[in-house]
Design a protein around this motif. Sequence first.
Motif, PDB file in Angstrom:
ATOM      1  N   PRO A 178      26.309 140.624  26.543  1.00  0.00           N
ATOM      2  CA  PRO A 178      25.200 139.657  26.541  1.00  0.00           C
ATOM      3  C   PRO A 178      24.092 139.970  27.537  1.00  0.00           C
ATOM      4  O   PRO A 178      22.991 139.439  27.412  1.00  0.00           O
ATOM      5  CB  PRO A 178      25.893 138.332  26.885  1.00  0.00           C
ATOM      6  N   MET A 179      24.384 140.811  28.534  1.00  0.00           N
ATOM      7  CA  MET A 179      23.376 141.185  29.516  1.00  0.00           C
ATOM      8  C   MET A 179      23.409 142.695  29.722  1.00  0.00           C
ATOM      9  O   MET A 179      24.459 143.329  29.575  1.00  0.00           O
ATOM     10  CB  MET A 179      23.610 140.471  30.857  1.00  0.00           C
ATOM     11  N   THR A 180      22.249 143.266  30.089  1.00  0.00           N
ATOM     12  CA  THR A 180      22.157 144.697  30.354  1.00  0.00           C
ATOM     13  C   THR A 180      21.346 144.942  31.626  1.00  0.00           C
ATOM     14  O   THR A 180      20.485 144.144  32.001  1.00  0.00           O
ATOM     15  CB  THR A 180      21.481 145.460  29.198  1.00  0.00           C
ATOM     16  N   ILE A 181      21.650 146.083  32.254  1.00  0.00           N
ATOM     17  CA  ILE A 181      20.833 146.577  33.365  1.00  0.00           C
ATOM     18  C   ILE A 181      20.449 148.006  33.026  1.00  0.00           C
ATOM     19  O   ILE A 181      21.306 148.860  32.799  1.00  0.00           O
ATOM     20  CB  ILE A 181      21.579 146.561  34.706  1.00  0.00           C
ATOM     21  N   CYS A 182      19.150 148.262  32.990  1.00  0.00           N
ATOM     22  CA  CYS A 182      18.628 149.604  32.742  1.00  0.00           C
ATOM     23  C   CYS A 182      17.533 149.865  33.764  1.00  0.00           C
ATOM     24  O   CYS A 182      16.581 149.079  33.864  1.00  0.00           O
ATOM     25  CB  CYS A 182      18.088 149.738  31.323  1.00  0.00           C
ATOM     26  N   GLY A 183      17.645 150.963  34.528  1.00  0.00           N
ATOM     27  CA  GLY A 183      16.723 151.176  35.627  1.00  0.00           C
ATOM     28  C   GLY A 183      16.929 150.094  36.667  1.00  0.00           C
ATOM     29  O   GLY A 183      18.038 149.880  37.141  1.00  0.00           O
ATOM     30  N   ASN A 184      15.900 149.363  36.997  1.00  0.00           N
ATOM     31  CA  ASN A 184      16.029 148.272  37.974  1.00  0.00           C
ATOM     32  C   ASN A 184      15.837 146.903  37.324  1.00  0.00           C
ATOM     33  O   ASN A 184      15.483 145.937  37.991  1.00  0.00           O
ATOM     34  CB  ASN A 184      15.023 148.452  39.115  1.00  0.00           C
ATOM     35  N   VAL A 185      16.106 146.824  36.009  1.00  0.00           N
ATOM     36  CA  VAL A 185      15.810 145.594  35.267  1.00  0.00           C
ATOM     37  C   VAL A 185      17.081 144.993  34.680  1.00  0.00           C
ATOM     38  O   VAL A 185      17.803 145.648  33.920  1.00  0.00           O
ATOM     39  CB  VAL A 185      14.795 145.873  34.137  1.00  0.00           C
TER      40      VAL A 185
END
Length: 209
Positions: A178-185
Amino acid sequence: MPQNVAESNLMKIPLGIHDEEVPVGSHIAYFWENEKEFNAGVRFLGVGLENGDFCVIFGHDEGNRRVVERLNALGYDCNSFRRRNRLAIVSGHPDAGQMLTNIGETFANAIKEGTTLIRLLGNIGWGHDGWPSEDDILAFESRVTGAARQFPCVIVCMYDVRALPGRVVVHGAFETHPMTICGNVLRQNTHYVEVDEFLQRLKPASTVV
């Protein structure tokens, strides 16, 4: 402190990655492609060890070894935390259902010992010996979201975008978290598919776990 899972899931905790906070019960895909980003992901457990949380390292042998080495390098003595029942290391299993059971039992034992928050950092063994088939791991990942909501926990799954095939990234990361982190986001994931629908899509190509 929260008295039950429903109450704890209203809380937000410091993630330890990019100063973000997330709700208890979160299941997050973390994309990384270099050593700096891998190390940043491991801080998720470092913050937990600092705050008194119960931490779980889950994954294939090489991934688990790298996480332990990084934690030790940051000053967290993993052997000491394991002796004090503050840290567990869980390996994969050829049967995806048993793998989910092993994680559930680890979580349940931690709660019996009095922990109020569990953090799990996963490096799944896609294509590794001794792990389930790709489709069975996909089914496993989809079920982890539901399992996360049953415990006072946050689960972060590490995805090495340089090494994993596109099918794993699309279905394993985007459609089951349900959630993602890519780079600093950090983002709510609009590509997430609820477990029943996901398993129905997967069913013709795999044996349901």
